[in-house]
Design a protein around this motif. Structure first.
Motif, PDB file in Angstrom:
ATOM      1  N   ILE A 140       0.687  -1.220   0.064  1.00 60.20           N
ATOM      2  CA  ILE A 140       0.077  -0.123   0.160  1.00 60.20           C
ATOM      3  C   ILE A 140       0.922   1.400   0.026  1.00 60.20           C
ATOM      4  O   ILE A 140       0.501   2.172  -0.796  1.00 60.20           O
ATOM      5  N   VAL A 141       2.000   1.186   0.750  1.00 61.66           N
ATOM      6  CA  VAL A 141       2.608   2.398   1.065  1.00 61.66           C
ATOM      7  C   VAL A 141       3.464   2.685  -0.213  1.00 61.66           C
ATOM      8  O   VAL A 141       3.737   3.724  -0.764  1.00 61.66           O
ATOM      9  N   THR A 142       4.284   1.864  -0.649  1.00 61.10           N
ATOM     10  CA  THR A 142       5.405   1.971  -1.501  1.00 61.10           C
ATOM     11  C   THR A 142       5.066   1.382  -2.822  1.00 61.10           C
ATOM     12  O   THR A 142       5.397   2.012  -3.898  1.00 61.10           O
ATOM     13  N   LYS A 151       1.917   1.355  -4.052  1.00 60.95           N
ATOM     14  CA  LYS A 151       0.574   2.135  -4.296  1.00 60.95           C
ATOM     15  C   LYS A 151      -0.383   1.197  -4.549  1.00 60.95           C
ATOM     16  O   LYS A 151      -1.398   1.580  -5.613  1.00 60.95           O
TER      17      LYS A 151
END
Lengths: 236, 256
Positions: free
Chosen positions: B106-108, B110
């Motif tokens: 999710i964070v890196t 996307k």
């Protein structure tokens, strides 16, 4: 001197009307202090150039002097400052039109910020370094690692400390009475001296504070239980 | 794939890495052996800049970083080339097993939440933890936690996975389950660099073995060369010490 048990109830009803002011004087400074404290803690942990010196001085001063003094300094000092600035820039602000409670809130917020910053700092430091490294290893930047991984754990673990500060500030709000804010202790004083029933009035005030504290502790216990469920191990 | 040039690192003026040169090809499985304090973990951590080398060049995938003038942005993109499995698992303590694996996606990467969830579920299935999605790390055994750590690393689909002594904090009976997961993913052709003390595992899994001592790579070669015919004294001494059980029984036999 005898004690008039019935008057305790009369005083109780009178004093509890000042509860909103007491709550404002407790909750607002803590919310403002939450933001100040978090910012100051991060500045000190990351040793931000220039700002960290200021942050150190701020925490040292506000934790190193009694809160009653902050209220006095700001209550007597700020009007002077505001009038000077207003005069210089022709702003037309008059310090005596500013409600006193704003000075008290400012003073309490600054004190709360200093105390809370140390709670945040200890909370953040208590999260193991491995958490930060793991966050980096999955490709987060420092901000993401701090906000998504470290702070949630730091804050969850600090809940008992936050409760401590809340209770402390609930009781500290009573000193606002010295600059004639009619919060609960102020109300108790007035009820006591108009009826000449001091013991009864302060018993009533004491019971209200105690009750509020018990409620706060209960809430804190429930929140903590939920927020730190991850840490308790065991099987579902 | 991985290219290190003249990596130097010291802690408190104590040199730990004294100029490491290394090339690792795509799909290669490299294990690093050596006594404690030899700098093997530090070398591994230099690969994703959890330790910042004082000198030298680190390249992983397409990203090359010169240690001396590494910017935050360069370090971030270097880190996104790799994933790491830690000795003490370092799972995100406040997140569930599933969230731990999803976090990087999710964070890196996307990913959308649903997509990340689907991907993570597949990976957890693969490491044999399909039934533990909603557990917190503190509710799992060490071996299970480490398998989550491996799934979290795999989720990033990195150029290389770095293993920092993945089994040395585990109870002996749990080592096997973790090693077999690592073996399975090694067969998929993922590039891996592994610091370990599990000799038989290293022998079995590696394409190449590095032996480090005193901050330098003393010897490198195929597992066969290193374990059966080490050229250097220091390697021989180390391997003897490690397999002390064997040597003791050997000596006892001789004494008799």
């Amino acid at each position: 001197m005898t004690i008039d048990i019935l008057f305790i109830w009369t005083a109780f009803k009178e004093i509890i009307r000042a509860l909103p002011i007491t709550l404002i004087l407790t909750i607002f400074p803590l919310l403002a202090g939450f933001i100040i404290g978090l910012a100051v803690a991060l500045i000190r942990i990351y040793k931000v150039k220039f700002l960290s010196g200021i942050a150190n001085g701020y925490v040292s001063f506000f934790r190193g002097t009694p809160i009653i003094m902050h209220i006095m300094l700001i209550y007597f000092g700020f009007p002077l400052l505001i009038d000077q600035i207003s005069k210089k820039f022709d702003l037309g602000i008059q310090s005596n039109s500013i409600p006193i409670i704003l000075f008290v809130l400012t003073a309490l917020s600054l004190s709360a910020g200093a105390y809370l910053s140390e709670i945040f700092r200890s909370g953040i430091i208590s999260v193991s370094n491995g958490q930060m490294e793991a966050a980096y290893s999955v490709g987060m930047n420092s901000f993401q690692a701090m906000t998504r991984i470290v702070l949630p754990q730091a804050i969850a673990q600090s809940i008992p400390n936050f409760t401590n500060i809340f209770i402390g500030f609930l009781h500290t709000s009573s000193i606002a009475f010295i600059v004639s804010q009619k919060e609960m202790t102020g109300a108790a004083n007035i009820v006591a001296s108009t009826n000449l029933k001091f013991l009864e009035s302060f018993i009533a005030a004491g019971l209200i504070y105690w009750g509020l504290t018990i409620i706060a502790e209960g809430l804190s216990f429930l929140i903590e239980k939920k927020a730190t469920a991850y840490n308790r191990g065991g099987v579902q | 794939m991985i290219y290190l040039k003249d990596i130097k690192k010291s802690f408190n003026q104590q040199p730990v890495l004294k100029g490491i040169n290394l090339k690792i090809g795509k799909g290669e499985v490299v294990t690093i052996l050596g006594p404690s304090g030899s700098g093997k973990t530090t070398l591994l951590r230099c690969l994703n800049f959890l330790e910042k080398p004082e000198e030298g060049i680190v390249q992983v995938g397409d990203i090359q970083v010169k240690s001396k003038k590494a910017t935050k942005r360069e370090i971030l993109s270097l880190r996104r080339q790799s994933a790491m499995v830690f000795q003490h698992y370092n799972l995100f303590a406040h997140k569930t097993v599933l969230e731990n694996v999803m976090e990087g996606l999710i964070v890196t990467k996307k990913y959308k939440k649903a997509e990340a969830k689907r991907e993570s579920e597949l990976l957890l299935e693969k490491v044999g933890l399909g039934d533990k999605h909603n557990y917190f790390p503190s509710q799992l055994s060490g071996g299970q936690q480490q398998r989550v750590g491996i799934a979290r690393a795999l989720a990033l689909n990195p150029e290389v996975i770095l293993f920092d002594e993945p089994t040395s904090a585990l109870d002996p009976e749990l080592v096997g389950e973790v090693l077999s997961v690592i073996k399975a993913i090694a067969q998929e052709g993922i590039t891996m660099v592994i610091v370990t003390h599990e000799m038989s595992f290293a022998k079995e899994i590696s394409d190449r073995v590095l032996f480090m001592d005193g901050g330098v790579i003393v010897e490198e070669g195929s597992p066969l060369e290193i374990f059966n015919a080490p050229k250097e004294d220091r390697t021989r001494q180390f391997l003897n010490r490690i397999s002390r059980d064997f040597s003791v029984s050997f000596l006892e036999e001789r004494a008799n």
